[in-house]
Write a protein that holds these residues in place. Structure first.
Motif, PDB file in Angstrom:
ATOM      1  N   THR A  96      41.118  37.633  33.886  1.00 45.85           N
ATOM      2  CA  THR A  96      42.050  35.922  33.687  1.00 45.85           C
ATOM      3  C   THR A  96      42.185  35.632  35.151  1.00 45.85           C
ATOM      4  O   THR A  96      43.228  36.063  35.303  1.00 45.85           O
ATOM      5  N   VAL A  97      41.979  34.071  35.764  1.00 52.24           N
ATOM      6  CA  VAL A  97      42.846  33.529  36.069  1.00 52.24           C
ATOM      7  C   VAL A  97      43.225  32.947  36.113  1.00 52.24           C
ATOM      8  O   VAL A  97      43.327  32.020  35.189  1.00 52.24           O
ATOM      9  N   PRO A  98      45.046  32.294  36.668  1.00 57.27           N
ATOM     10  CA  PRO A  98      45.493  31.568  36.415  1.00 57.27           C
ATOM     11  C   PRO A  98      45.214  30.479  36.932  1.00 57.27           C
ATOM     12  O   PRO A  98      44.448  30.059  37.105  1.00 57.27           O
ATOM     13  N   GLY A  99      46.623  29.459  35.993  1.00 54.24           N
ATOM     14  CA  GLY A  99      45.991  28.009  36.033  1.00 54.24           C
ATOM     15  C   GLY A  99      47.163  27.664  37.638  1.00 54.24           C
ATOM     16  O   GLY A  99      47.192  28.752  37.982  1.00 54.24           O
TER      17      GLY A  99
ATOM     18  N   SER B 175      49.913  37.055  46.152  1.00 55.64           N
ATOM     19  CA  SER B 175      49.290  38.366  45.244  1.00 55.64           C
ATOM     20  C   SER B 175      47.909  38.265  45.438  1.00 55.64           C
ATOM     21  O   SER B 175      47.201  37.283  45.562  1.00 55.64           O
ATOM     22  N   VAL B 176      47.366  39.398  46.336  1.00 53.81           N
ATOM     23  CA  VAL B 176      46.187  39.787  46.595  1.00 53.81           C
ATOM     24  C   VAL B 176      45.427  40.159  45.048  1.00 53.81           C
ATOM     25  O   VAL B 176      43.957  39.802  44.529  1.00 53.81           O
ATOM     26  N   THR B 177      45.546  40.436  43.875  1.00 51.31           N
ATOM     27  CA  THR B 177      45.366  40.850  42.775  1.00 51.31           C
ATOM     28  C   THR B 177      44.832  39.065  41.714  1.00 51.31           C
ATOM     29  O   THR B 177      43.762  39.287  41.647  1.00 51.31           O
ATOM     30  N   ASP B 178      45.520  38.388  42.193  1.00 52.17           N
ATOM     31  CA  ASP B 178      45.220  36.432  42.045  1.00 52.17           C
ATOM     32  C   ASP B 178      43.986  36.530  42.771  1.00 52.17           C
ATOM     33  O   ASP B 178      43.071  35.666  41.815  1.00 52.17           O
TER      34      ASP B 178
ATOM     35  N   LEU C  79      39.972  35.245  41.374  1.00 51.87           N
ATOM     36  CA  LEU C  79      38.808  33.899  41.374  1.00 51.87           C
ATOM     37  C   LEU C  79      37.501  35.193  41.324  1.00 51.87           C
ATOM     38  O   LEU C  79      36.484  33.879  40.817  1.00 51.87           O
ATOM     39  N   PHE C  80      37.306  35.758  41.483  1.00 51.69           N
ATOM     40  CA  PHE C  80      35.760  36.298  41.436  1.00 51.69           C
ATOM     41  C   PHE C  80      35.389  37.265  39.544  1.00 51.69           C
ATOM     42  O   PHE C  80      34.255  37.065  38.993  1.00 51.69           O
TER      43      PHE C  80
ATOM     44  N   ALA D  81      31.804  32.269  40.457  1.00 49.93           N
ATOM     45  CA  ALA D  81      32.728  32.630  39.905  1.00 49.93           C
ATOM     46  C   ALA D  81      34.006  31.696  40.801  1.00 49.93           C
ATOM     47  O   ALA D  81      34.910  31.931  40.254  1.00 49.93           O
ATOM     48  N   PHE D  82      33.422  31.890  41.702  1.00 49.30           N
ATOM     49  CA  PHE D  82      34.613  31.331  43.011  1.00 49.30           C
ATOM     50  C   PHE D  82      34.530  30.376  42.923  1.00 49.30           C
ATOM     51  O   PHE D  82      36.259  29.438  42.519  1.00 49.30           O
ATOM     52  N   VAL D  83      33.962  29.144  42.848  1.00 44.73           N
ATOM     53  CA  VAL D  83      33.802  28.060  42.874  1.00 44.73           C
ATOM     54  C   VAL D  83      35.016  27.277  41.313  1.00 44.73           C
ATOM     55  O   VAL D  83      35.527  26.653  41.081  1.00 44.73           O
TER      56      VAL D  83
END
Length: 249
Positions: A47-50, A62-65, A69-70, A113-115
Motif C-alpha cells: 500500500t502506497v502512502p498518501g 524510507s526505502v520501503t516507501d 510505489l511499485f 504502477a510508478f506513475v
C-alpha cells in the motif's frame, strides 16, 4: 485404409507476465487475510502512502516507501476488489502480451504502477492499493487495435463504461481505491498506444513453415496416391478403423 486421429491437450503457461502477476496478487491476498493476518502484509508492504496531509504520509527517507510505489498494485482490500481487477486483466492482458511481448508488457506495468503511486503521493491524502490502474491501462491500450482501423468497437465502450462506473460509483470514497489511479492508468495506456509499436512477426520463419508444410502435403499426397492404386487397396479399405489417441493434460 487406416485413419488415425490423435488429440493432445496440454495446459500451457501462455501469458507468463499476466499469469504471474495475477497469481502473485492472489497469493499475497490469501497470505494477508488467512495465513498471517497479524502481520498486515498488504498494509505494510503493498500500500502506497498518501501526501503530507495523510495520517501516514510518504516517508522520503524510507526505502520501503519507495518500493511501495511499485508494489501497491499487488495489494487488494477484499475478494470483490481482487476478482474485479484480475477478471479484466486476465481477459485483456494475454492478447496484449502476445501483441507487444512479455518484456514490453512488464515495462508497461512498472511505469503504470510508478506513475499512479507518485501521483497519489503528491496529490491524494489517502493511501492507495490495487491493480485498477493496470486494468484501466490495458483497457485503453486494447482499444488502439480497432481505433487504428478508424472504428471503435461497441464492446470496448461497454467494458469502459462498466469498469469505470463500477469503480467510481460503487466504491466508497475512503476505501483506498482512487479515481486518480484510473485516470493515470488510462493516460499511460494512451501513451503506450501511441508510442509503442507491436512486436514484429518473424516473416521468414512463417515462410519457411509454409514451405515445409507445402512440401509435406505434396509428399503425403504422392504417397497416398501410390498406395491408393496398389494391389492392397481392397485389403486396406476392408480393415478400415479409426484410432483415437490419448489426451494429455
Amino acid at each position: 485404409m487406416k485413419k488415425s486421429f490423435k488429440m493432445n491437450l496440454r495446459i500451457s503457461y501462455n501469458s507468463p507476465v499476466i499469469l504471474t502477476f495475477c497469481i502473485l496478487c492472489t497469493l499475497i491476498f490469501i497470505l494477508d487475510k488467512y495465513a498471517f493476518p497479524k502481520l498486515n502484509l498488504i498494509a505494510n508492504i503493498f500500500t502506497v502512502p498518501g501526501n503530507s496531509k495523510s495520517a501516514v504520509p510518504f516517508n522520503f527517507k524510507s526505502v520501503t516507501d519507495y518500493l511501495k510505489l511499485f508494489t501497491h498494485v499487488f495489494g487488494h482490500l477484499n475478494w470483490n476488489h481482487l476478482v474485479g481487477n484480475l477478471s479484466f486483466i486476465l481477459l485483456i492482458g494475454p492478447l496484449l502480451e502476445e501483441r507487444y511481448g512479455s518484456p514490453v508488457i512488464t515495462l508497461m506495468f512498472c511505469v503504470t504502477a510508478f506513475v499512479t503511486g507518485v501521483l497519489n503521493v503528491c496529490l491524494i491524502p489517502n493511501s492507495l492499493l490495487g491493480s485498477s490502474g493496470i486494468a484501466f491501462m490495458l483497457i485503453i491500450l486494447a482499444s488502439f487495435t480497432s481505433i487504428s482501423k478508424n472504428e471503435i468497437p461497441l464492446s470496448f465502450l461497454f467494458v469502459f463504461i462498466l469498469f469505470l462506473g463500477s469503480e467510481i460509483f460503487l466504491r466508497k470514497s475512503d476505501s483506498g481505491i482512487s479515481v486518480l489511479a484510473h485516470v493515470a492508468g488510462g493516460l499511460c495506456g494512451s501513451m503506450f498506444g501511441f508510442l509503442v509499436a507491436p512486436k514484429a512477426r518473424p516473416a521468414k520463419k512463417a515462410k519457411t513453415q509454409n514451405a515445409s508444410q507445402a512440401s509435406y502435403s505434396a509428399s503425403s499426397q504422392s504417397e497416398y496416391g501410390n498406395s491408393y492404386y496398389s494391389s492392397d487397396n481392397q485389403k486396406n479399405s476392408d480393415s478400415e478403423e479409426t484410432v483415437i489417441g490419448t489426451i494429455e493434460l
